[in-house]
Design a protein around this motif. Structure first.
Motif, mmCIF file in Angstrom:
data_model
loop_
_atom_site.group_PDB
_atom_site.id
_atom_site.type_symbol
_atom_site.label_atom_id
_atom_site.label_comp_id
_atom_site.label_asym_id
_atom_site.label_seq_id
_atom_site.Cartn_x
_atom_site.Cartn_y
_atom_site.Cartn_z
ATOM 1 N N ASN A 45 3.720 -55.658 6.191
ATOM 2 C CA ASN A 45 2.546 -56.671 5.890
ATOM 3 C C ASN A 45 1.266 -56.587 6.546
ATOM 4 O O ASN A 45 1.407 -56.590 7.684
ATOM 5 C CB ASN A 45 3.179 -57.877 6.020
ATOM 6 N N ALA B 197 2.637 -54.290 -4.846
ATOM 7 C CA ALA B 197 3.034 -55.577 -4.007
ATOM 8 C C ALA B 197 2.427 -56.657 -4.442
ATOM 9 O O ALA B 197 1.347 -56.765 -4.938
ATOM 10 C CB ALA B 197 2.676 -55.150 -2.528
ATOM 11 N N GLY C 78 2.600 -59.859 -2.373
ATOM 12 C CA GLY C 78 2.592 -60.938 -1.317
ATOM 13 C C GLY C 78 3.601 -62.091 -0.957
ATOM 14 O O GLY C 78 4.534 -61.576 -1.993
ATOM 15 N N ARG C 79 3.350 -62.825 -0.336
ATOM 16 C CA ARG C 79 4.529 -63.777 -0.325
ATOM 17 C C ARG C 79 4.273 -64.989 -0.798
ATOM 18 O O ARG C 79 5.275 -65.888 -0.851
ATOM 19 C CB ARG C 79 4.868 -63.935 1.142
ATOM 20 N N ARG C 80 3.108 -65.298 -1.223
ATOM 21 C CA ARG C 80 2.868 -66.567 -2.232
ATOM 22 C C ARG C 80 3.678 -66.309 -3.571
ATOM 23 O O ARG C 80 3.960 -65.496 -4.024
ATOM 24 C CB ARG C 80 1.382 -66.898 -2.538
ATOM 25 N N SER C 81 4.160 -67.655 -4.131
ATOM 26 C CA SER C 81 5.057 -67.909 -5.329
ATOM 27 C C SER C 81 4.091 -67.464 -6.433
ATOM 28 O O SER C 81 2.991 -67.482 -6.521
ATOM 29 C CB SER C 81 5.201 -69.324 -5.528
ATOM 30 N N ARG C 82 4.759 -66.767 -7.432
ATOM 31 C CA ARG C 82 4.025 -66.149 -8.716
ATOM 32 C C ARG C 82 4.806 -66.712 -9.734
ATOM 33 O O ARG C 82 5.937 -66.868 -9.690
ATOM 34 C CB ARG C 82 3.990 -64.651 -8.492
ATOM 35 N N ARG D 288 11.630 -56.527 -4.414
ATOM 36 C CA ARG D 288 11.914 -56.675 -3.040
ATOM 37 C C ARG D 288 11.487 -58.310 -3.033
ATOM 38 O O ARG D 288 10.610 -58.760 -3.198
ATOM 39 C CB ARG D 288 11.005 -56.130 -2.239
ATOM 40 N N ASP E 153 11.508 -62.174 -0.878
ATOM 41 C CA ASP E 153 10.771 -62.622 0.226
ATOM 42 C C ASP E 153 11.732 -62.259 1.743
ATOM 43 O O ASP E 153 11.192 -62.421 2.797
ATOM 44 C CB ASP E 153 10.764 -64.291 0.245
ATOM 45 N N GLY F 185 12.263 -65.579 -4.115
ATOM 46 C CA GLY F 185 10.922 -65.198 -4.052
ATOM 47 C C GLY F 185 10.697 -63.645 -3.903
ATOM 48 O O GLY F 185 11.355 -62.823 -3.355
ATOM 49 N N THR G 9 8.240 -60.117 -3.784
ATOM 50 C CA THR G 9 7.251 -59.863 -2.860
ATOM 51 C C THR G 9 6.470 -58.292 -3.520
ATOM 52 O O THR G 9 5.607 -57.909 -2.936
ATOM 53 C CB THR G 9 7.553 -59.656 -1.473
#
Length: 429
Positions: free
Chosen positions: A89, A280, A282-286, A321, A323, A363, A365
């Motif tokens: 990250n 990729a 990221g780690r925010r919710s989609r 992949r 969280d 989640g 990522t």
């Protein structure tokens, strides 16, 4: 001739002496053993993306460089010395190395650099097996009379890549592909390592078991639980001793490698068995709609690659992949091979819909798509009423527009504000 001088001999005992052995005697089978001399080169560019950036911008030389933003695509050795790794990250990478220079990726520049390096490879020997855009095996066993010993050829290769392309490259030399690749990794950065036949086990056995092809985190953990951390310790267990730990197939494979046995030739003209792309997140919710939009973009990209290469696929693989950094794959094999974007997309959407409860719980990522079970498009059997493959299709029209005006000329409406993501350069198929 430039071919390998492999020969068939009885299987060797752990000490390396050829012997038929009880299994061989019963079955009458013989084992292919490696050549007598170290003449396989593994050439691997060092921190390829980052090295291209440092080559093209003198201000970056000697400084820690990170290629990529949200995810580290590549890191210079100055950044790696601070703990930066791929695909880390981006925020974590900057915490480890706050003075790093972050540069956006330039895929076209990397593709051009790769092309130039492979021209040097092919000028060195006609027997080149590309593995990726930044590494290849070279067989130089037939060049002694015209180019010298393999170590001299390797020195000349490194000089040519540095002078003609401006990039550092590490080279390993050994009798086998496996040992040559390990040797190049040990030689990094910007080094050369020769593993002579008489010193193979002395070189290999002190190394960590993770150096063996096929030893990932799960297998390494199993071996560590038994106190096996070095390749030499694994070799001492023998194939029979490894079977209860790893199973028969893995035990046979890893024991053979631990004894420096790898009969594979350097092969030219091999076509890839799968193609893939990923994004990729990221780690925010989609939202599900956003994830599906990215899946559409990946499908469009892979469909174009299939058609450009004249290939079709049977199996669609969804890669995810989560969280917690765990990974999961789901696959679907279609009744007929296809290069039709919408056909592939339908299979991908079914896989995504099935996985959506897991995604919402854990989640997501990273989302990726791979197409496997590839075949030549002109080898597909026609179906009744035996009509030829259509050429004036929507896919063909869109492909032509993108070739003429660029890959971003036409995109799906759902991706207009999100973009299609990075397209990693590949070796020609």
């Amino acid at each position: 001739m430039f071919v390998s001088d492999h020969r068939r001999e009885p299987a060797a005992e752990p000490g390396g002496t050829p012997s038929a052995g009880p299994d061989s005697a019963r079955s009458g089978r013989t084992r292919i053993v490696a050549r007598a001399e170290a003449s396989i080169l593994h050439a691997d560019l060092d921190s390829f993306y980052a090295s291209v950036e440092q080559r093209d911008d003198p201000r970056l030389r000697g400084r820690p460089v990170i290629v990529g933003g949200g995810v580290v695509l590549a890191a210079s050795y100055e950044a790696k010395a601070r703990g930066v790794r791929t695909p880390m990250n981006g925020a974590r990478a900057l915490r480890l190395c706050p003075d790093a220079v972050v540069v956006p990726p330039r895929m076209s520049a990397y593709a051009e650099a790769s092309k130039a390096v492979f021209e040097v490879f092919r000028d060195t020997t006609p027997v080149v097996e590309g593995i990726s855009i930044d590494e290849a095996f070279l067989d130089v066993g037939g060049l002694r009379r015209i180019a010298g010993e393999p170590v001299d050829i390797a020195h000349a290769l490194r000089v040519a890549v540095r002078e003609q392309v401006g990039l550092p490259i590490s080279v390993g030399i050994a009798r086998t592909k496996f040992l040559a690749k390990v040797a190049s990794a040990v030689a990094k950065p910007d080094g050369l390592r020769l593993v002579p036949p008489e010193g193979e086990l002395d070189f290999l056995h002190p190394l960590a078991v993770e150096r063996l092809w096929g030893v990932g985190e799960v297998t390494a953990a199993k071996l560590r639980d038994r106190g096996i951390t070095r390749i030499g310790q694994l070799a001492q267990h023998g194939e029979a001793g490894l079977r209860p730990i790893l199973g028969p197939a893995a035990a046979r494979h890893l024991f053979a490698l631990s004894m420096a046995r790898d009969p594979r030739r350097v092969e030219t003209g091999r076509r890839r068995r799968s193609i893939g792309a990923q994004r990729a997140l990221g780690r925010r919710s989609r939202e599900p709609e956003e994830i599906e939009a990215y899946l559409h973009g990946l499908t469009d990209r892979l469909g174009r690659r299939l058609r450009d290469a004249g290939r079709v696929c049977r199996t669609v693989v969804l890669r995810m992949r989560f969280d917690d950094f765990s990974r999961v794959t789901r696959s679907h094999t279609m009744p007929e091979a296809s290069d039709h974007t919408e056909t592939i997309l339908r299979a991908a959407r079914v896989l995504l819909a099935t996985a959506m409860p897991m995604i919402q719980e854990r989640g997501l990522t990273l989302v990726g798509l791979a197409l496997t079970n590839l075949d030549d498009a002109d080898a597909v059997q026609l179906t009744l009423p035996l009509e030829p493959r259509a050429t004036a299709t929507l896919d063909a029209t869109l492909d032509d527009l993108r070739r003429r005006f660029g890959s971003a000329a036409v995109t799906r409406a759902a991706l207009i504000t999100r973009g299609e993501g990075l397209s990693v350069p590949l070796l020609p198929d």
